[in-house]
Scaffold this active site. Sequence first.
Site, mmCIF file in Angstrom:
data_model
loop_
_atom_site.group_PDB
_atom_site.id
_atom_site.type_symbol
_atom_site.label_atom_id
_atom_site.label_comp_id
_atom_site.label_asym_id
_atom_site.label_seq_id
_atom_site.Cartn_x
_atom_site.Cartn_y
_atom_site.Cartn_z
ATOM 1 N N THR A 181 62.182 41.019 57.115
ATOM 2 C CA THR A 181 62.826 41.964 56.209
ATOM 3 C C THR A 181 62.470 43.411 56.580
ATOM 4 O OG1 THR A 181 62.677 42.763 53.928
ATOM 5 C CG2 THR A 181 60.841 41.474 54.688
ATOM 6 N N ASP A 182 63.309 44.339 56.128
ATOM 7 C CA ASP A 182 62.986 45.768 56.321
ATOM 8 C C ASP A 182 61.860 46.211 55.376
ATOM 9 O OD1 ASP A 182 64.384 45.728 53.907
ATOM 10 O OD2 ASP A 182 65.816 47.301 54.459
ATOM 11 N N GLU A 183 61.526 45.362 54.379
ATOM 12 C CA GLU A 183 60.530 45.785 53.386
ATOM 13 C C GLU A 183 59.131 45.921 53.995
ATOM 14 O OE1 GLU A 183 61.002 44.069 49.476
ATOM 15 O OE2 GLU A 183 63.086 43.565 49.889
ATOM 16 N N TYR A 192 55.065 40.493 48.280
ATOM 17 C CA TYR A 192 56.110 39.887 49.126
ATOM 18 C C TYR A 192 56.134 40.552 50.497
ATOM 19 C CZ TYR A 192 60.765 39.282 51.197
ATOM 20 O OH TYR A 192 61.800 39.056 52.078
ATOM 21 N N LYS A 220 55.233 39.093 54.290
ATOM 22 C CA LYS A 220 56.191 39.077 55.398
ATOM 23 C C LYS A 220 55.643 39.889 56.583
ATOM 24 C CE LYS A 220 59.763 37.438 55.598
ATOM 25 N NZ LYS A 220 60.234 36.067 55.962
HETATM 26 P P1 NAD Z 1 65.777 32.180 49.294
HETATM 27 O O1 NAD Z 1 64.636 32.377 48.336
HETATM 28 O O2 NAD Z 1 67.171 32.167 48.795
HETATM 29 O O3 NAD Z 1 65.577 30.803 50.087
HETATM 30 C C1 NAD Z 1 64.329 30.416 50.601
HETATM 31 C C2 NAD Z 1 64.455 28.961 51.063
HETATM 32 O O4 NAD Z 1 63.177 28.572 51.595
HETATM 33 C C3 NAD Z 1 64.782 27.985 49.920
HETATM 34 O O5 NAD Z 1 65.761 27.049 50.354
HETATM 35 C C4 NAD Z 1 63.471 27.292 49.655
HETATM 36 O O6 NAD Z 1 63.618 25.956 49.179
HETATM 37 C C5 NAD Z 1 62.814 27.316 51.035
HETATM 38 N N1 NAD Z 1 61.349 27.265 50.941
HETATM 39 C C6 NAD Z 1 60.543 28.030 50.159
HETATM 40 N N2 NAD Z 1 59.255 27.660 50.331
HETATM 41 C C7 NAD Z 1 59.253 26.663 51.256
HETATM 42 C C8 NAD Z 1 58.240 25.888 51.860
HETATM 43 N N3 NAD Z 1 56.950 26.049 51.521
HETATM 44 N N4 NAD Z 1 58.586 24.963 52.780
HETATM 45 C C9 NAD Z 1 59.899 24.777 53.131
HETATM 46 N N5 NAD Z 1 60.901 25.467 52.564
HETATM 47 C C10 NAD Z 1 60.578 26.399 51.656
HETATM 48 O O7 NAD Z 1 65.562 33.291 50.413
HETATM 49 P P2 NAD Z 1 66.638 34.140 51.216
HETATM 50 O O8 NAD Z 1 67.002 35.321 50.413
HETATM 51 O O9 NAD Z 1 67.675 33.236 51.727
HETATM 52 O O10 NAD Z 1 65.745 34.660 52.426
HETATM 53 C C11 NAD Z 1 65.596 33.878 53.603
HETATM 54 C C12 NAD Z 1 64.701 34.619 54.585
HETATM 55 O O11 NAD Z 1 65.281 35.874 54.902
HETATM 56 C C13 NAD Z 1 63.312 34.923 54.029
HETATM 57 O O12 NAD Z 1 62.392 34.745 55.066
HETATM 58 C C14 NAD Z 1 63.389 36.385 53.618
HETATM 59 O O13 NAD Z 1 62.134 37.001 53.706
HETATM 60 C C15 NAD Z 1 64.356 36.929 54.645
HETATM 61 N N6 NAD Z 1 65.158 38.097 54.215
HETATM 62 C C16 NAD Z 1 65.817 38.075 53.011
HETATM 63 C C17 NAD Z 1 66.611 39.166 52.635
HETATM 64 C C18 NAD Z 1 67.397 39.164 51.350
HETATM 65 O O14 NAD Z 1 68.020 40.173 51.011
HETATM 66 N N7 NAD Z 1 67.457 38.072 50.608
HETATM 67 C C19 NAD Z 1 66.695 40.270 53.495
HETATM 68 C C20 NAD Z 1 66.006 40.250 54.710
HETATM 69 C C21 NAD Z 1 65.244 39.157 55.056
HETATM 70 P P1 TYD Z 2 66.205 42.887 44.484
HETATM 71 O O1 TYD Z 2 67.588 42.332 44.468
HETATM 72 O O2 TYD Z 2 65.135 42.167 43.742
HETATM 73 O O3 TYD Z 2 65.814 43.078 46.011
HETATM 74 P P2 TYD Z 2 64.527 43.880 46.659
HETATM 75 O O4 TYD Z 2 63.533 44.159 45.609
HETATM 76 O O5 TYD Z 2 64.028 42.870 47.645
HETATM 77 O O6 TYD Z 2 65.101 45.101 47.283
HETATM 78 O O7 TYD Z 2 66.262 44.361 43.929
HETATM 79 C C1 TYD Z 2 67.149 45.329 44.485
HETATM 80 C C2 TYD Z 2 66.916 46.631 43.772
HETATM 81 O O8 TYD Z 2 67.343 46.482 42.403
HETATM 82 C C3 TYD Z 2 65.450 47.044 43.705
HETATM 83 O O9 TYD Z 2 65.355 48.457 43.779
HETATM 84 C C4 TYD Z 2 65.011 46.575 42.315
HETATM 85 C C5 TYD Z 2 66.265 46.723 41.485
HETATM 86 N N1 TYD Z 2 66.415 45.761 40.376
HETATM 87 C C6 TYD Z 2 66.742 46.228 39.104
HETATM 88 O O10 TYD Z 2 66.891 47.446 38.873
HETATM 89 N N2 TYD Z 2 66.876 45.306 38.121
HETATM 90 C C7 TYD Z 2 66.709 43.979 38.303
HETATM 91 O O11 TYD Z 2 66.827 43.183 37.323
HETATM 92 C C8 TYD Z 2 66.412 43.505 39.608
HETATM 93 C C9 TYD Z 2 66.210 42.043 39.900
HETATM 94 C C10 TYD Z 2 66.278 44.442 40.638
#
Ligand code: NAD
Ligand code: TYD
Length: 349
Positions: free
Chosen positions: A132-134, A157, A161
């Site tokens: 992630t960019d975070e 988180y 990461k």
């Molecule tokens: P998500 O929470 O929707 O899905 C996570 C998946 O991992 C689920 O299917 C869960 O069952 C599985 N999982 C969790 N713990 C596990 C374990 N111990 N063993 C096996 N499986 C397990 O997450 P997402 O939003 O799809 O993110 C996927 C990846 O992409 C993550 O690594 C996250 O850090 C990265 N990412 C997410 C975003 C975003 O905006 N959501 C952006 C950049 C990077």
């Molecule tokens: P989120 O979707 O949780 O992603 P991330 O924290 O990984 O960027 O949140 C996106 C942005 O929205 C973040 O600045 C937090 C804000 N946010 C709210 O204002 N209200 C909410 O209920 C949630 C879940 C997020």
Amino acid sequence: MSKTILITGGAGFIGSHVVREFVLKYPEYQIINLDALTYAGNLENLKDIEACANYRFIKADITDQGLILELFQQYQPDGIIHLAAESHVDRSITDPSAFVMTNVIGTVNLLNAAKEIWKNNFEGKRFHHVSTDEVYGTLGETGLFKETTSYDPHSPYSASKASSDHFVRAYHDTYGLPIVITNCSNNYGPNHFPEKLIPLCIHNILNNRPLPIYGDGKFTRDWLFVIDHAKAIDLVFHQGKNGDSYNVGGFNEWKNIDLVKELCRQVDEKLNRATGTADQLITFVKDRPGHDLRYAIDATKINQELGYQPSVTFEQGLSITIDWFLQNQDWLDSVTSGDYQNYYKKQYH
Ligand code: NAD
Ligand code: TYD
């Protein structure tokens, strides 16, 4: 089958789109989806491809070191695409240990298993870590995250990461493991779990509940359509330079409040209601502790080196996303029953 690719976290939001992309685009690959099916994992996300001959699901937890090694020995994957993670910042604030277990220890277990079965014969092998960019922390009003930006995570988180990214690089530098890392901005799209801002607001609009905006709503995120993230992963997995990392994004920054207003406008329009109906649900609530002000990705490297371009504009992507949620309210109902209700109460009341 020319290759076996093991995708972790394939039942989650992004993972399910990556699994679909690979299963359909590469019929010659055997795709194994390894997922523990936590609250965020849902096999319904993959209903349309589950019968494909080149797809197989294995329920397993990446924190189980012995089981992971056994599975790697049994299936001998040539490639790993690692997405399994605890992914929600707010949950990491209430339970950081779960993030250390899955995101750090789980990643190290996968690295060890890959190192063990590949035994220094890395020809045709690849470990792709999805991050992630975070990890870069927060930007001020200006600037962009580059691949060279120093890591400076603030939430449990992002700290977990960042730690996993360091381990992945360390296994490349120390043992020669062939790795690539992608650091992507915020994703949105179909199957997004409604704990994150966009699907949470869509779900709440549909249920006439408040739309909780943290702090003053001026926090900025850079949003990419999930299928465009899946396409970037395909590109980097196949063509990325060994040992390198790539930032993935679409130069699409939005302040949270502006984004939620645009979302409200589009939902009202699709429901044929007066503009401003959904807006009335907007409610400013207590800020998230340690809330990063702004994320914004410089995606020049992946664009120039690999020719990457997102396929949809934000307006198109958001429209596809809202349509999907409107047409899949059963999915929303099923993932918001049970534990979700407890989570929601604790987080927002
Ligand atoms: P998500 O929470 O929707 O899905 C996570 C998946 O991992 C689920 O299917 C869960 O069952 C599985 N999982 C969790 N713990 C596990 C374990 N111990 N063993 C096996 N499986 C397990 O997450 P997402 O939003 O799809 O993110 C996927 C990846 O992409 C993550 O690594 C996250 O850090 C990265 N990412 C997410 C975003 C975003 O905006 N959501 C952006 C950049 C990077
Ligand atoms: P989120 O979707 O949780 O992603 P991330 O924290 O990984 O960027 O949140 C996106 C942005 O929205 C973040 O600045 C937090 C804000 N946010 C709210 O204002 N209200 C909410 O209920 C949630 C879940 C997020």
